[in-house]
Write an enzyme that holds these catalytic residues in place. Sequence first.
Site, mmCIF file in Angstrom:
data_model
loop_
_atom_site.group_PDB
_atom_site.id
_atom_site.type_symbol
_atom_site.label_atom_id
_atom_site.label_comp_id
_atom_site.label_asym_id
_atom_site.label_seq_id
_atom_site.Cartn_x
_atom_site.Cartn_y
_atom_site.Cartn_z
ATOM 1 N N ASP A 75 40.525 50.072 40.964
ATOM 2 C CA ASP A 75 39.240 49.170 40.708
ATOM 3 C C ASP A 75 37.838 49.960 39.658
ATOM 4 O O ASP A 75 36.951 49.710 40.551
ATOM 5 C CB ASP A 75 38.883 48.604 42.180
ATOM 6 C CG ASP A 75 37.853 47.764 41.515
ATOM 7 O OD1 ASP A 75 37.285 47.164 40.317
ATOM 8 O OD2 ASP A 75 36.995 46.785 42.558
ATOM 9 N N HIS A 130 42.539 44.662 45.676
ATOM 10 C CA HIS A 130 41.643 45.992 46.815
ATOM 11 C C HIS A 130 41.044 45.294 48.211
ATOM 12 O O HIS A 130 40.150 45.361 48.336
ATOM 13 C CB HIS A 130 39.887 45.955 45.629
ATOM 14 C CG HIS A 130 39.668 45.133 45.478
ATOM 15 N ND1 HIS A 130 39.035 43.673 45.722
ATOM 16 C CD2 HIS A 130 39.020 44.744 44.313
ATOM 17 C CE1 HIS A 130 38.954 42.796 45.265
ATOM 18 N NE2 HIS A 130 38.684 43.164 44.051
ATOM 19 N N LYS A 186 43.882 36.658 37.031
ATOM 20 C CA LYS A 186 42.985 36.997 37.723
ATOM 21 C C LYS A 186 41.918 35.579 38.295
ATOM 22 O O LYS A 186 41.272 34.418 37.468
ATOM 23 C CB LYS A 186 42.336 37.520 37.775
ATOM 24 C CG LYS A 186 40.836 38.512 38.104
ATOM 25 C CD LYS A 186 41.583 39.446 39.205
ATOM 26 C CE LYS A 186 40.376 40.062 40.295
ATOM 27 N NZ LYS A 186 39.804 40.843 39.954
ATOM 28 N N HIS A 237 38.767 48.299 35.377
ATOM 29 C CA HIS A 237 37.790 48.134 34.608
ATOM 30 C C HIS A 237 37.794 48.955 33.471
ATOM 31 O O HIS A 237 37.213 49.981 33.892
ATOM 32 C CB HIS A 237 36.380 47.659 35.410
ATOM 33 C CG HIS A 237 37.277 46.339 36.308
ATOM 34 N ND1 HIS A 237 36.562 45.445 36.494
ATOM 35 C CD2 HIS A 237 36.828 46.578 37.928
ATOM 36 C CE1 HIS A 237 36.935 44.798 37.187
ATOM 37 N NE2 HIS A 237 37.358 45.767 37.882
ATOM 38 N N HIS A 253 45.081 48.017 38.970
ATOM 39 C CA HIS A 253 43.523 46.972 38.784
ATOM 40 C C HIS A 253 42.590 48.109 37.966
ATOM 41 O O HIS A 253 42.111 48.804 38.466
ATOM 42 C CB HIS A 253 43.555 46.327 39.922
ATOM 43 C CG HIS A 253 42.103 46.615 40.592
ATOM 44 N ND1 HIS A 253 41.748 44.573 41.080
ATOM 45 C CD2 HIS A 253 40.973 46.684 39.699
ATOM 46 C CE1 HIS A 253 39.959 44.290 40.782
ATOM 47 N NE2 HIS A 253 39.739 45.164 39.853
ATOM 48 N N HIS A 266 40.832 37.786 43.586
ATOM 49 C CA HIS A 266 39.327 38.643 44.856
ATOM 50 C C HIS A 266 39.062 38.384 45.783
ATOM 51 O O HIS A 266 38.575 37.165 45.449
ATOM 52 C CB HIS A 266 38.016 38.665 43.704
ATOM 53 C CG HIS A 266 37.282 39.621 44.351
ATOM 54 N ND1 HIS A 266 36.675 40.730 43.701
ATOM 55 C CD2 HIS A 266 36.589 39.146 45.162
ATOM 56 C CE1 HIS A 266 35.919 41.318 44.730
ATOM 57 N NE2 HIS A 266 35.369 40.264 45.609
HETATM 58 O O1 DOR Z 1 33.043 46.891 42.707
HETATM 59 C C1 DOR Z 1 33.484 46.023 42.018
HETATM 60 N N1 DOR Z 1 33.158 46.542 40.492
HETATM 61 N N2 DOR Z 1 34.097 44.937 42.624
HETATM 62 C C2 DOR Z 1 34.439 44.102 41.909
HETATM 63 O O2 DOR Z 1 35.079 43.200 42.572
HETATM 64 C C3 DOR Z 1 34.071 44.144 40.506
HETATM 65 C C4 DOR Z 1 33.594 45.377 39.707
HETATM 66 C C5 DOR Z 1 32.911 45.793 38.222
HETATM 67 O O3 DOR Z 1 33.182 44.931 37.714
HETATM 68 O O4 DOR Z 1 32.339 46.396 38.513
HETATM 69 ZN ZN ZN Z 2 37.401 44.841 40.202
#
Ligand code: DOR
Ligand code: ZN
Length: 345
Positions: free
Chosen positions: A247, A174, A99, A15, A13, A136
Amino acid sequence: MTRLTIRRPDDWHLHLRDGAMLEGVLPHTAAHFGRAIVMPNLVPPVVTGAQAAAYRDRILAALPAGMAFQPLMVLYLTEDTDPEDVAAAHAAGIATSVKLYPAGATTNSASGVRDFDKVRPVLEKMAEIGMPLCVHGEVTNSDIDIFDREAVFIERVLHPIRKKVPDLRIVMEHVTTQDAVDYVRDNHRNLAATITTHHLIINRNHILAGGIRPHYYCLPVAKREIHRIALVEAATSGDERFFLGTDSAPHTDPNKLQACGCAGCFTAPNTLSCLAEVFEAAGLLRNLEAFTSRNGPKFYGLPVNSDTVTLVKGEPVTYPDRIETGAGPVTVFDPGFPLHWRVEA
Ligand code: DOR
Ligand code: ZN
């Protein structure tokens, strides 16, 4: 023990964002991880197979020469998602999972799902073809306390979906609560969970006691210490239903440090050092490899990475407080204790 060689980890997971931010953060993940499940919450979101293929190309183009890394792409589920497009993207090897963001739950989730019955045809198709759903797990109702949103999601949304589509393979992402750990432990069929690095280290006091610390604010928000302890127990147990999904969620400092700051902890650079410390403190370094490198591929039906990384223990290692990206500075997660384990170059 001062050296530990494990199969190369994956991040289930992550970003990566796009453009200048992607270029800035990608090398930090690719330095240690073989593959990552790449979250689709861009603006606009990555909804179709064609969008996922284009995003994958942009990630590979941003990868520095000589670095090996495989992005595993994810489709953002909307109420208009076409089951046939999802199935085609899966069959073509473009999309690994889908997702589900409840609409409004987190960063860029406005196009997410409001009425879960509307996406049932997509979920049924995914169950049929064996494609996992990443979830999520937080309700978004304003009357539900933010610290209860995960537990309420399990009862009101996750459990009903699992009853209606029992063959769907689901990753609860998460997880932050004892409730979620217990639910995964008690429900063996087609269910697993990812755990982040930061949720193994911080509780809600770290965010709020003695001053507000925006760099520890993420979603789901960190809970009480008893929940953190439950997460550490699950992660370090070797139980194959729990695996690493960092995450790691980069936001620039100006976007974090404002009256309404963004949610996310950026842990890509120091995650393995942090995890080694957590597992060593639990006396369970021997289970680190299961959590970072074996349980995830097993759930996703993929081979374990063929190469290895070696962690070496010594004098505390330092990481930069922040990295500079073309999009702006991004603060690196501060675990709040010295890190003695580094990844051998
Ligand atoms: O803390 C987070 N940041 N939780 C999420 O679910 C999304 C993520 C983000 O994309 O910044
Ligand atoms: Zn995330």
